[in-house]
Design a protein around this motif. Structure first.
Motif, short mmCIF file in Angstrom:
data_model
loop_
_atom_site.label_atom_id
_atom_site.label_comp_id
_atom_site.label_asym_id
_atom_site.label_seq_id
_atom_site.Cartn_x
_atom_site.Cartn_y
_atom_site.Cartn_z
N GLU A 105 0.82 -1.26 0.06
CA GLU A 105 0.11 -0.06 0.02
C GLU A 105 1.37 1.17 -0.38
O GLU A 105 0.42 1.97 -0.91
N ASN A 106 1.97 1.17 0.77
CA ASN A 106 2.55 2.73 1.19
C ASN A 106 3.82 2.64 -0.11
O ASN A 106 3.64 3.77 -0.97
N THR A 107 4.24 1.53 -0.52
CA THR A 107 4.62 1.17 -1.96
C THR A 107 4.36 1.79 -2.79
O THR A 107 4.59 2.83 -3.42
N ILE A 111 4.91 5.60 -5.20
CA ILE A 111 5.28 5.83 -7.09
C ILE A 111 3.65 6.19 -7.43
O ILE A 111 4.26 7.41 -8.37
N VAL A 112 2.44 5.80 -6.98
CA VAL A 112 1.74 6.67 -7.68
C VAL A 112 1.47 8.51 -8.11
O VAL A 112 1.56 9.31 -8.21
N GLU A 136 -4.76 10.99 -20.86
CA GLU A 136 -4.94 10.04 -21.76
C GLU A 136 -3.61 9.43 -22.19
O GLU A 136 -3.18 8.55 -21.79
N GLN A 137 -2.64 10.43 -23.06
CA GLN A 137 -1.23 10.63 -22.30
C GLN A 137 -0.21 10.63 -22.33
O GLN A 137 0.42 9.99 -21.97
N PHE A 138 -0.80 11.56 -21.06
CA PHE A 138 -0.11 11.27 -19.36
C PHE A 138 0.19 9.71 -18.82
O PHE A 138 1.25 9.46 -18.64
N LEU A 139 -1.35 9.27 -18.62
CA LEU A 139 -1.49 7.71 -18.10
C LEU A 139 -1.12 6.43 -19.05
O LEU A 139 -0.76 5.77 -18.62
N THR A 140 -0.61 6.60 -19.96
CA THR A 140 0.11 6.21 -20.69
C THR A 140 0.99 5.77 -20.62
O THR A 140 2.00 5.01 -20.44
N LYS A 141 1.97 7.02 -20.87
CA LYS A 141 3.43 7.30 -20.77
C LYS A 141 3.90 6.93 -18.99
O LYS A 141 4.32 6.31 -18.69
N ILE A 142 3.01 7.12 -18.03
CA ILE A 142 3.53 7.13 -17.35
C ILE A 142 3.13 5.49 -16.73
O ILE A 142 3.98 4.35 -16.14
N THR A 143 1.97 4.61 -17.17
CA THR A 143 2.11 3.60 -16.67
C THR A 143 3.04 2.76 -17.47
O THR A 143 3.92 2.02 -16.78
N ALA A 176 -0.55 -3.98 -8.68
CA ALA A 176 -2.77 -3.80 -8.55
C ALA A 176 -2.99 -2.94 -7.89
O ALA A 176 -3.89 -1.89 -9.16
N LEU A 177 -2.11 -2.59 -7.26
CA LEU A 177 -2.60 -1.15 -6.44
C LEU A 177 -2.40 0.06 -6.81
O LEU A 177 -3.22 1.02 -6.95
N ILE A 178 -1.05 0.06 -7.78
CA ILE A 178 -0.75 0.93 -8.60
C ILE A 178 -2.10 1.09 -9.51
O ILE A 178 -2.81 2.25 -9.77
N GLY A 179 -2.78 0.19 -10.39
CA GLY A 179 -3.24 0.14 -11.47
C GLY A 179 -4.51 0.14 -10.86
O GLY A 179 -5.46 1.80 -11.92
N GLU A 180 -4.50 0.64 -9.46
CA GLU A 180 -6.35 1.11 -8.70
C GLU A 180 -6.47 2.63 -9.29
O GLU A 180 -7.19 3.01 -9.30
N ARG A 181 -4.81 2.81 -8.70
CA ARG A 181 -4.99 4.34 -7.61
C ARG A 181 -5.05 4.97 -9.56
O ARG A 181 -5.35 6.27 -9.33
N LEU A 182 -4.15 4.81 -9.95
CA LEU A 182 -4.28 5.42 -11.87
C LEU A 182 -6.37 5.46 -12.45
O LEU A 182 -6.40 6.47 -12.82
N ALA A 183 -6.60 4.12 -12.04
CA ALA A 183 -7.77 4.10 -12.48
C ALA A 183 -8.56 4.92 -12.22
O ALA A 183 -9.23 5.97 -12.53
#
Length: 194
Positions: A105-107, A111-112, A136-143, A176-183
């Protein structure tokens, strides 16, 4: 008094007069090692290194922390390289933190937060894009940067033969948590645009 032969000479008899120059590529008795000894030495060295790595990473929570540091470091390096180093987060800034600092969670939060901290700069650098396109471009780039860092961290940990058990679980949970936070960030920004 014993005298060693001069370098690049070979003693063929009992005295200095019996010394002959060595031919190019020829090895002395001290230099010549059978291939078995070299292989055995390399094998022992590899076993010692593997034991060291196991000792570092199999120490329960402490070992998991070290693996998460590698994971975090690889992901952060890719993010900083992709987004620039002006506001880069460095590992040396991460000192004397709370006990669960390396939890998934903290990591994931670090990162996010580090990645999303660059969004306003990205928007300023791309004023000709529509808001949705910027997002969209920003999220694509960081993902892509996060995924690349994750892949490299897995490669390092797998190469050290420690990417299993709790370490694998923590890394996968973090991803998985990174994906959730970016979503959630995407949904929040899209909600403001409507």
């Amino acid at each position: 008094m014993a005298v060693s032969p001069m370098s690049n000479t070979r003693v063929t008899g009992s005295g200095p007069r019996d010394a002959e120059p060595m031919k190019s590529g020829e090895k002395t008795g001290q230099q010549a090692q059978p291939a078995e000894f070299a292989v055995a030495r390399d094998e022992l060295k590899a076993r010692a290194n593997q034991s060291l790595v196991k000792a570092m990473f199999e120490a329960g929570g402490q070992g998991d922390d070290k693996a998460m540091r590698i994971f975090y470091g690889e992901v952060l390096d890719k993010l900083n390289a992709e987004l620039g180093t002006e506001q880069a987060v460095r590992q040396e800034k991460v000192v004397a933190q709370k006990e669960d600092f390396w939890s998934p969670e903290n990591t994931a939060d670090r990162i996010v937060n580090s990645a999303l901290g660059h969004f306003e700069t990205f928007k300023t650098q791309n004023p000709d894009m529509a808001e949705q396109e910027q997002l969209e471009q920003f999220l694509t780039k960081i993902t892509e940067a996060i995924d690349k860092g994750y892949g490299e961290a897995v490669k390092v940990l797998d190469g050290l033969k420690v990417f299993d058990g709790g370490i694998r679980d923590n890394a996968e949970a973090t991803q998985a948590l990174i994906g959730e936070r970016l979503a959630a960030f995407r949904e929040e920004k899209q909600g403001k645009q409507e």
